[in-house]
Scaffold this active site. Structure first.
Site, PDB file in Angstrom:
ATOM      1  N   VAL A  14     -39.461  46.648  -1.756  1.00  8.77           N
ATOM      2  CA  VAL A  14     -38.205  46.912  -1.212  1.00  8.77           C
ATOM      3  C   VAL A  14     -36.964  46.235  -1.768  1.00  8.77           C
ATOM      4  O   VAL A  14     -35.973  46.989  -1.864  1.00  8.77           O
ATOM      5  CB  VAL A  14     -38.689  46.767   0.493  1.00  8.77           C
ATOM      6  CG1 VAL A  14     -37.275  47.048   1.143  1.00  8.77           C
ATOM      7  CG2 VAL A  14     -39.579  47.834   0.588  1.00  8.77           C
ATOM      8  N   LYS A  38     -40.420  35.494  -9.686  1.00  9.76           N
ATOM      9  CA  LYS A  38     -39.742  36.739  -9.469  1.00  9.76           C
ATOM     10  C   LYS A  38     -38.376  36.720  -9.792  1.00  9.76           C
ATOM     11  O   LYS A  38     -37.762  37.461 -10.592  1.00  9.76           O
ATOM     12  CB  LYS A  38     -40.058  37.217  -7.952  1.00  9.76           C
ATOM     13  CG  LYS A  38     -41.367  37.607  -7.673  1.00  9.76           C
ATOM     14  CD  LYS A  38     -41.460  38.433  -6.462  1.00  9.76           C
ATOM     15  CE  LYS A  38     -42.910  39.119  -6.116  1.00  9.76           C
ATOM     16  NZ  LYS A  38     -43.204  39.166  -4.978  1.00  9.76           N
ATOM     17  N   THR A 123     -40.312  46.213   7.702  1.00  7.53           N
ATOM     18  CA  THR A 123     -41.010  46.816   8.988  1.00  7.53           C
ATOM     19  C   THR A 123     -41.528  45.779   9.988  1.00  7.53           C
ATOM     20  O   THR A 123     -42.261  45.057   9.613  1.00  7.53           O
ATOM     21  CB  THR A 123     -42.142  47.597   8.273  1.00  7.53           C
ATOM     22  OG1 THR A 123     -41.861  48.400   7.442  1.00  7.53           O
ATOM     23  CG2 THR A 123     -42.691  48.383   9.355  1.00  7.53           C
ATOM     24  N   PHE A 148     -37.989  53.673   4.100  1.00  4.94           N
ATOM     25  CA  PHE A 148     -39.083  54.461   3.927  1.00  4.94           C
ATOM     26  C   PHE A 148     -39.330  54.882   2.473  1.00  4.94           C
ATOM     27  O   PHE A 148     -40.239  56.188   2.244  1.00  4.94           O
ATOM     28  CB  PHE A 148     -38.492  55.948   4.545  1.00  4.94           C
ATOM     29  CG  PHE A 148     -38.106  55.930   6.161  1.00  4.94           C
ATOM     30  CD1 PHE A 148     -39.092  55.968   6.940  1.00  4.94           C
ATOM     31  CD2 PHE A 148     -36.710  55.801   6.281  1.00  4.94           C
ATOM     32  CE1 PHE A 148     -38.600  55.843   8.342  1.00  4.94           C
ATOM     33  CE2 PHE A 148     -36.352  55.606   7.705  1.00  4.94           C
ATOM     34  CZ  PHE A 148     -37.398  55.551   8.631  1.00  4.94           C
ATOM     35  N   GLU A 151     -43.826  53.313  -2.709  1.00  2.77           N
ATOM     36  CA  GLU A 151     -43.884  52.802  -4.421  1.00  2.77           C
ATOM     37  C   GLU A 151     -44.424  54.136  -5.349  1.00  2.77           C
ATOM     38  O   GLU A 151     -45.247  54.836  -4.547  1.00  2.77           O
ATOM     39  CB  GLU A 151     -45.155  51.774  -4.141  1.00  2.77           C
ATOM     40  CG  GLU A 151     -44.616  50.568  -3.558  1.00  2.77           C
ATOM     41  CD  GLU A 151     -45.882  49.484  -3.161  1.00  2.77           C
ATOM     42  OE1 GLU A 151     -46.619  49.473  -3.682  1.00  2.77           O
ATOM     43  OE2 GLU A 151     -45.623  49.039  -2.050  1.00  2.77           O
ATOM     44  N   PHE A 268     -49.970  64.782   2.834  1.00  2.00           N
ATOM     45  CA  PHE A 268     -50.882  63.863   3.379  1.00  2.00           C
ATOM     46  C   PHE A 268     -51.974  64.452   4.076  1.00  2.00           C
ATOM     47  O   PHE A 268     -52.687  63.689   4.946  1.00  2.00           O
ATOM     48  CB  PHE A 268     -50.078  62.666   4.278  1.00  2.00           C
ATOM     49  CG  PHE A 268     -49.337  61.790   3.558  1.00  2.00           C
ATOM     50  CD1 PHE A 268     -49.666  60.496   3.462  1.00  2.00           C
ATOM     51  CD2 PHE A 268     -48.034  62.332   3.351  1.00  2.00           C
ATOM     52  CE1 PHE A 268     -48.963  59.679   2.665  1.00  2.00           C
ATOM     53  CE2 PHE A 268     -46.991  61.295   2.527  1.00  2.00           C
ATOM     54  CZ  PHE A 268     -47.584  60.223   2.345  1.00  2.00           C
ATOM     55  N   CYS A 279     -48.594  48.918   3.236  1.00  2.00           N
ATOM     56  CA  CYS A 279     -47.851  49.203   4.395  1.00  2.00           C
ATOM     57  C   CYS A 279     -48.982  50.135   5.459  1.00  2.00           C
ATOM     58  O   CYS A 279     -48.905  49.522   6.417  1.00  2.00           O
ATOM     59  CB  CYS A 279     -46.640  50.591   4.096  1.00  2.00           C
ATOM     60  SG  CYS A 279     -45.657  49.619   3.216  1.00  2.00           S
ATOM     61  N   LYS A 282     -51.645  47.676   7.760  1.00  2.00           N
ATOM     62  CA  LYS A 282     -50.992  46.877   8.464  1.00  2.00           C
ATOM     63  C   LYS A 282     -50.039  47.244   9.264  1.00  2.00           C
ATOM     64  O   LYS A 282     -49.773  46.929  10.721  1.00  2.00           O
ATOM     65  CB  LYS A 282     -50.280  45.705   7.637  1.00  2.00           C
ATOM     66  CG  LYS A 282     -49.131  45.773   6.882  1.00  2.00           C
ATOM     67  CD  LYS A 282     -48.076  45.597   7.256  1.00  2.00           C
ATOM     68  CE  LYS A 282     -46.842  45.801   6.179  1.00  2.00           C
ATOM     69  NZ  LYS A 282     -45.662  45.922   6.783  1.00  2.00           N
TER      70      LYS A 282
HETATM   71  P1  NAD Z   1     -43.574  42.356  -0.924  1.00  2.00           P
HETATM   72  O1  NAD Z   1     -44.537  41.360  -0.590  1.00  2.00           O
HETATM   73  O2  NAD Z   1     -43.391  43.158  -2.127  1.00  2.00           O
HETATM   74  O3  NAD Z   1     -42.111  41.288  -1.110  1.00  2.00           O
HETATM   75  C1  NAD Z   1     -41.773  40.423  -0.200  1.00  2.00           C
HETATM   76  C2  NAD Z   1     -40.933  39.464  -0.831  1.00  2.00           C
HETATM   77  O4  NAD Z   1     -40.326  38.596   0.120  1.00  2.00           O
HETATM   78  C3  NAD Z   1     -41.759  38.423  -1.551  1.00  2.00           C
HETATM   79  O5  NAD Z   1     -41.430  38.567  -3.027  1.00  2.00           O
HETATM   80  C4  NAD Z   1     -41.781  37.058  -1.008  1.00  2.00           C
HETATM   81  O6  NAD Z   1     -41.651  36.093  -2.186  1.00  2.00           O
HETATM   82  C5  NAD Z   1     -40.555  37.131  -0.562  1.00  2.00           C
HETATM   83  N1  NAD Z   1     -40.342  36.229   0.692  1.00  2.00           N
HETATM   84  C6  NAD Z   1     -41.070  35.810   1.712  1.00  2.00           C
HETATM   85  N2  NAD Z   1     -40.644  34.832   2.466  1.00  2.00           N
HETATM   86  C7  NAD Z   1     -39.381  34.702   1.913  1.00  2.00           C
HETATM   87  C8  NAD Z   1     -38.120  33.844   2.220  1.00  2.00           C
HETATM   88  N3  NAD Z   1     -38.264  32.985   3.281  1.00  2.00           N
HETATM   89  N4  NAD Z   1     -36.852  33.906   1.477  1.00  2.00           N
HETATM   90  C9  NAD Z   1     -36.795  34.581   0.361  1.00  2.00           C
HETATM   91  N5  NAD Z   1     -37.796  35.369   0.025  1.00  2.00           N
HETATM   92  C10 NAD Z   1     -38.927  35.496   0.656  1.00  2.00           C
HETATM   93  O7  NAD Z   1     -43.181  43.170   0.233  1.00  2.00           O
HETATM   94  P2  NAD Z   1     -42.535  44.537   0.239  1.00  2.00           P
HETATM   95  O8  NAD Z   1     -43.448  45.572  -0.001  1.00  2.00           O
HETATM   96  O9  NAD Z   1     -41.086  44.568  -0.747  1.00  2.00           O
HETATM   97  O10 NAD Z   1     -42.361  45.033   1.741  1.00  2.00           O
HETATM   98  C11 NAD Z   1     -41.250  44.369   2.389  1.00  2.00           C
HETATM   99  C12 NAD Z   1     -41.231  44.876   3.721  1.00  2.00           C
HETATM  100  O11 NAD Z   1     -40.612  46.235   3.900  1.00  2.00           O
HETATM  101  C13 NAD Z   1     -42.284  44.837   4.596  1.00  2.00           C
HETATM  102  O12 NAD Z   1     -42.072  44.673   5.908  1.00  2.00           O
HETATM  103  C14 NAD Z   1     -42.970  46.260   4.504  1.00  2.00           C
HETATM  104  O13 NAD Z   1     -43.694  46.629   5.540  1.00  2.00           O
HETATM  105  C15 NAD Z   1     -41.680  46.941   4.427  1.00  2.00           C
HETATM  106  N6  NAD Z   1     -41.925  48.318   3.453  1.00  2.00           N
HETATM  107  C16 NAD Z   1     -42.579  48.190   2.329  1.00  2.00           C
HETATM  108  C17 NAD Z   1     -42.462  49.660   1.499  1.00  2.00           C
HETATM  109  C18 NAD Z   1     -43.393  49.756   0.107  1.00  2.00           C
HETATM  110  O14 NAD Z   1     -43.540  50.659  -0.068  1.00  2.00           O
HETATM  111  N7  NAD Z   1     -43.835  48.525  -0.282  1.00  2.00           N
HETATM  112  C19 NAD Z   1     -41.866  50.673   1.888  1.00  2.00           C
HETATM  113  C20 NAD Z   1     -41.275  50.673   3.296  1.00  2.00           C
HETATM  114  C21 NAD Z   1     -40.958  49.388   4.078  1.00  2.00           C
END
Ligand code: NAD
Length: 448
Positions: A14, A38, A123, A148, A151, A268, A279, A282
């Site tokens: 995200v 990263k 989220t 929303f 991936e 879906f 997502c 959890k």
């Molecule tokens: P991810 O695990 O890919 O990335 C999270 C990042 O946050 C990691 O790189 C981690 O190192 C970093 N992080 C953690 N603590 C930190 C801190 N204190 N300071 C700086 N960086 C920190 O997660 P994601 O898939 O990108 O999802 C992020 C959020 O968005 C979640 O809540 C998820 O539910 C939501 N979301 C994800 C998607 C998806 O398709 N992946 C879609 C919509 C919403």
């Protein structure tokens, strides 16, 4: 709108997508992550994971200087808007682990300048925003702006969104967040070109996504409710698929027509080994848990979750009813939770491979992008292969566990395998074509 200084905290799926797209929309963006690898990857102009088009966008915005990446939080103090995009994984009891969210909120509370906006894209369970507001100085506005994107189509979804939601008590701050996203829409054509994602010209002309301002709690609940409903649709289709298997109906015919009803919709409704990823699992367990904390039971979501949990085992039982597994070479094609991503978090493809190994199968697995990420979760007896050819050579059973396009062509697979059973755990193959090649075909809800 004036172009802004934006900080995006968290450089996962995200955060990286948001940071690169805001930078490509001419904002100055600093991406912060605690994971040095990263930050290094972004600074080198490369996304830290596989996502169609994102490398192009990261490299172009890094080279223009609009995007930079760091492990330091110093940039927060001069930001107009700070986006929190950190992970919200599940705790062992299914509730949401909000430790990353609160640790970032505390940093924001200490460092952000008066008048700036702290935006939650992660989220979070309904009620989280009010807890964060308690730790922010009054001079900082808080807005819930749930994400929303999917991936594998992250850039496309951000450019051609159905809706952008901004929830909060400060209407000016919500408006600013919506306007910020409007600048992305204004740059959609250029961003699509630079990233190279396939976009229909009609999408550019006819896009009509909604901008919606809501209450804070509504925005939080909208996000988890959307994911819960999609998960529910998948589990519903998988329940009916089991009835189809028992009655020789065909689940695709059934759900194709059921979903053709405009009140229901086709999306879906594919049956298969179930949902996974970072997502849906959890978000469903987090919704159940947060509802419980407000004294509300959600048995419908518990049922969705338990159907989903059972699907890999259901498929293994189907295989066992027609083929031995002990000491049998099984090629598992696909480990990612879906095609188009390197994400193997809570992947049902991994669970399927592990169950096959547990039944004594000699499992050779391959995924074009997700092998490395899947490895720690795979049974130690499973051989992870560098090519599909290696996994398939001499296999008695071929299991398609993720719908990567290259696995949909059985012509090149046929000469490599020794056996004649193809298990389509994601219902992505035309059964009749597979059978015409001399294979037995086993899908989910597609009859014998
Ligand atoms: P991810 O695990 O890919 O990335 C999270 C990042 O946050 C990691 O790189 C981690 O190192 C970093 N992080 C953690 N603590 C930190 C801190 N204190 N300071 C700086 N960086 C920190 O997660 P994601 O898939 O990108 O999802 C992020 C959020 O968005 C979640 O809540 C998820 O539910 C939501 N979301 C994800 C998607 C998806 O398709 N992946 C879609 C919509 C919403």
């Amino acid at each position: 709108m004036v172009y802004m200084n934006i900080v995006v905290i968290g450089s996962g799926y995200v955060g990286t997508t948001a940071a690169a797209i805001f930078a490509a929309s001419e904002h100055d963006v600093i991406a912060i992550d605690i994971d040095e690898s990263k930050v290094r990857s972004l600074s080198d102009g490369k996304a830290p994971f596989f996502e169609d088009g994102l490398d192009n966008l990261v490299s172009s915005t890094i080279s223009t200087g609009r995007l930079s990446a760091t492990t330091s939080y110093d940039a927060i103090e001069s930001a107009d808007v700070v986006f929190s995009c950190v992970g919200t994984p599940d705790n062992p009891d299914g509730s949401s682990n909000l430790s990353y969210v609160f640790s970032v909120a505390k940093k924001a509370a200490e460092e952000m300048k008066p008048g700036a906006i702290f935006v939650q894209k992660s989220t979070v369970p309904v009620g989280t925003g009010q807890e964060i507001i308690k730790i922010l100085p009054k001079s900082i506005s808080y807005v819930s702006n749930p994400e929303f994107l999917r991936e594998s189509t992250a850039i496309y979804d951000t450019l051609f969104f159905d809706r952008i939601v901004a929830g909060g008590d400060n209407t000016d701050a919500c408006r600013t967040v919506l306007e910020l996203h409007k600048t992305v829409e204004d740059h959609a054509r250029d961003i699509a070109t630079v990233s190279g994602v396939l976009v229909d010209t009609d999408d550019l002309v006819a896009h009509t996504g909604e901008y919606v301002a809501t209450r804070l709690e509504s925005a939080e609940l909208i996000k988890v409710t959307s994911n819960a409903f999609l998960a529910l649709k998948i589990s519903f289709a998988n329940s009916i698929a089991q009835l189809a298997d028992a009655t020789h109906a065909d689940i695709d015919e059934v759900m194709g027509v059921v979903g053709g009803d405009a009140r229901i919709g086709k999306a879906f409704f594919s049956a298969g080994r179930g949902y996974g990823g970072g997502c849906f699992p959890k978000d469903v367990s987090g919704l159940i848990s947060s509802a419980k904390s407000f004294g509300v039971d959600l048995p419908i979501m518990m049922a969705a979750s338990s159907v989903n949990f059972s699907m890999p085992g259901y498929i293994v039982q189907k295989i066992k009813s027609i083929h031995e597994l002990k000491d049998v070479h099984v090629a598992v094609l696909g480990l990612a939770f879906k095609s188009g991503t390197s994400d193997a978090r809570k992947s049902p493809a991994v669970k399927l491979a592990n169950l096959l190994a547990k039944e004594g199968g000699r499992v050779y697995a391959y995924d074009p992008q997700a092998s490395e990420e899947a490895k720690p979760d795979l049974d130690s007896s499973i051989t992870v292969c560098a090519t599909a050819k290696k996994a398939l050579s001499g296999a008695s059973i071929v299991v398609i566990a993720t719908d990567w396009p290259e696995f949909k062509d059985m012509d090149w697979i046929k000469p490599l395998v020794a056996g004649s059973l193809v298990v389509d755990a994601v219902n992505c193959l035309p059964a009749s074509e597979v059978q015409a090649l001399g294979f037995k075909y086993l899908g989910v809800g597609r009859g014998a």
